[in-house]
Every structure is written in structure tokens, then in C-alpha cells.
Design a protein around this motif. Structure first.
Motif, short mmCIF file in Angstrom:
data_model
loop_
_atom_site.label_atom_id
_atom_site.label_comp_id
_atom_site.label_asym_id
_atom_site.label_seq_id
_atom_site.Cartn_x
_atom_site.Cartn_y
_atom_site.Cartn_z
N GLY A 82 -2.93 5.55 10.62
CA GLY A 82 -2.21 6.08 9.47
C GLY A 82 -3.14 6.63 8.40
O GLY A 82 -2.89 7.68 7.81
N ALA A 83 -4.26 5.93 8.16
CA ALA A 83 -5.23 6.40 7.17
C ALA A 83 -5.85 7.73 7.61
O ALA A 83 -6.10 8.61 6.77
N ALA A 92 -2.94 6.63 -0.92
CA ALA A 92 -2.45 5.95 0.28
C ALA A 92 -3.60 5.45 1.13
O ALA A 92 -3.53 4.35 1.70
N ILE A 93 -4.67 6.23 1.22
CA ILE A 93 -5.85 5.79 1.99
C ILE A 93 -6.47 4.57 1.34
O ILE A 93 -6.82 3.59 2.02
N ILE A 94 -6.60 4.58 0.01
CA ILE A 94 -7.18 3.43 -0.70
C ILE A 94 -6.34 2.19 -0.51
O ILE A 94 -6.85 1.10 -0.22
N LEU A 95 -5.01 2.33 -0.64
CA LEU A 95 -4.13 1.18 -0.42
C LEU A 95 -4.17 0.70 1.03
O LEU A 95 -4.08 -0.50 1.29
N GLY A 96 -4.33 1.61 1.96
CA GLY A 96 -4.47 1.22 3.36
C GLY A 96 -5.75 0.45 3.61
O GLY A 96 -5.76 -0.53 4.37
N ALA A 100 2.28 9.76 8.98
CA ALA A 100 1.32 8.71 8.62
C ALA A 100 2.06 7.49 8.09
O ALA A 100 1.66 6.35 8.34
N GLY A 101 3.15 7.72 7.38
CA GLY A 101 3.95 6.63 6.85
C GLY A 101 4.56 5.77 7.94
O GLY A 101 4.73 4.56 7.77
N ILE A 102 4.89 6.37 9.07
CA ILE A 102 5.45 5.61 10.18
C ILE A 102 4.42 4.60 10.69
O ILE A 102 4.76 3.44 10.97
N PHE A 103 3.16 5.01 10.79
CA PHE A 103 2.12 4.08 11.22
C PHE A 103 1.95 2.94 10.21
O PHE A 103 1.82 1.78 10.60
N TYR A 104 1.93 3.28 8.94
CA TYR A 104 1.82 2.24 7.90
C TYR A 104 3.05 1.33 7.93
O TYR A 104 2.92 0.12 7.77
#
Length: 143
Positions: free
Chosen positions: A13-14, A79-83, A121-125
Motif C-alpha cells: 500500500g505504501a 499516508a506513507i508516513i502513517l503507514g 492503495a487504500g484497499i491494501f491498508y
């Protein structure tokens, strides 16, 4: 308990969010380099007059591209940082509940803010977050 599945889905996702951040950065670059884009369209119109576009339409499109590109870049980087924070929480099974909540909220919020651009990407997260919340450690019963 190993959290390999959640970490793998989070990393995938990232990478997708990184791809969208690059696309957003290119969109910002296009908006900031109007002269080059306009000269490209003028040359294309000179070669094929039937496919010409008016300069007002081009300027309107460049404004929209620049604004949406900036938003896409910012939310993708967040989103990458939160991931990454979630992956740190999942590594070693430190705080799987917090990581799952962060992943789910990030997936939903980014999908809405980006008008669906970050849905893949949201689906993976989202899947990684649900797995982090649903998986329970095995309990050992001593007799």
C-alpha cells in the motif's frame, strides 16, 4: 505472533501511495511549467490543426491539474508516513490494535479526500488494518 501478512500489505500500500505521490508531483511540475506545456500544445496544433485546443481551456486545465496534484502529493506523503508508523507498531507485535486503527482510518480518509484516486492503495491498508485488529494471539492453557 508474526505479523508478516499485515506488514507486507502495508508495504505494498505504501508503494502505491508513493506512486500517487510521484504522479501528484508531476502534476504540480506541469502546472509550474506552463510555458513548456503551452509551447508543446502550440507545436502539436501547428502539425494537426484539427486537434487544437484553445489557450483558455489549456490554462483552466493546468490550474485544475496543479491544485489536484498538490492535494494528491500531500495526502499520499501523509499516508506513507502513517503507514510507516503502523509498520513500526506491527513489527514485533507491539501495538497491533493502534496500527490497525491507523491503517483503516488512513485508507478511508485518503480515499475520500483524493476522490477515489487512492482507493487501490487504500484497499491494501484496509485489509492490513482489519487483519491487525482481527488476529488474536494464541492462548496457551496450562493444566
Amino acid at each position: 505472533m508474526k505479523r508478516t501478512g499485515e506488514v507486507t500489505l502495508g508495504i505494498i500500500g505504501a508503494f502505491f501511495y508513493a506512486f500517487f505521490a510521484i504522479i501528484g508531483a508531476v502534476m504540480v511540475w506541469v502546472e509550474n511549467n506552463r510555458e513548456q506545456v503551452e509551447s508543446f500544445f502550440r507545436e502539436a496544433a501547428a502539425q494537426d490543426p484539427s486537434a487544437s485546443i484553445s489557450m483558455t481551456d489549456l490554462n483552466d486545465a493546468l490550474d485544475a491539474v496543479g491544485n489536484s496534484g498538490l492535494i494528491l502529493t500531500i495526502i499520499s506523503v501523509v499516508a506513507i508516513i502513517l503507514g510507516i508508523i503502523s509498520m513500526i507498531f506491527l513489527k514485533g507485535n507491539k501495538k497491533p490494535k493502534a496500527a490497525g486503527i491507523i491503517l483503516i482510518v488512513t485508507a478511508v480518509v485518503v480515499a475520500f479526500i483524493s476522490y477515489g484516486a487512492g482507493i487501490i492503495a487504500g484497499i491494501f491498508y484496509l485489509i492490513a488494518g482489519i487483519m491487525a485488529l482481527a488476529r488474536k494471539p494464541k492462548t496457551i492453557i496450562y493444566e
